[in-house]
Design a protein around this motif. Structure first.
Motif: not given
Length: 162
Positions: A39-42, A97-108, A119-127
């Motif tokens: 439910i929280e994911d939804i 153009e959607r994520g994910p975040i590249d952990s090697s990139q600086s925050i700037q 995030l939606i694709e990570t939380l739901m089973d199919k998008v």
């Protein structure tokens, strides 16, 4: 499987209505027996999709600025569709153009935008995405049935796998 119920909503594309969409999704998912975590994911996925409509779908001052929400209720899943009528969009570009975040990139150096879709694709089973006269996001969450079934006398028993 055939659809058992269908819930349809039309809300103004304004930030104060994102919570209404979240609460409705939570209520429907709760009625279907989803776990607290599901439910929280939804709720998060619905909030992200609605926030995208609020922030990106319409030009300021556009008259017909609404979020359209549909809840397709099946025995084994919930299909949530969130759509706008903000105009044709290049779905392939949106998905690229959607994520994910590249952990090697600086925050700037992180590019703004697209993380909500990731995030939606990570939380739901199919998008799925469609973009004919606006953006339509179809999100599916499958109902995980417990391996325990309730007997008529109210006592649970393990379901035998045959």
């Amino acid at each position: 499987m055939a659809i058992s119920d269908f819930v349809e909503m039309k809300l103004p594309a304004k930030p104060e209505y994102v919570g209404v969409a979240r609460l409705t999704a939570s209520g429907v998912a709760n009625r279907l027996g989803y776990s607290y975590d599901d439910i929280e994911d939804i709720k998060i996925a619905v909030a992200e999709a609605c926030t995208n409509v609020v922030n990106h779908a319409y030009e300021k001052g556009q008259d017909d600025d609404f979020m359209h929400l549909n809840f397709g209720i099946y025995d084994d899943r919930l299909e949530l569709t969130i759509a706008d009528q903000g105009g044709k969009i290049d779905i392939d570009k949106l998905v690229r153009e959607r994520g994910p975040i590249d952990s090697s990139q600086s925050i700037q150096d992180l590019q703004e935008g697209g993380l909500g879709l990731f995030l939606i694709e990570t939380l739901m089973d199919k998008v799925e995405y469609k973009g004919d006269s606006g953006v339509m996001i179809i999100m599916t969450k499958f109902l995980q049935k417990d391996e325990v079934e309730q007997r008529d006398d109210g006592i649970s028993e393990e379901v035998s796998k045959q």
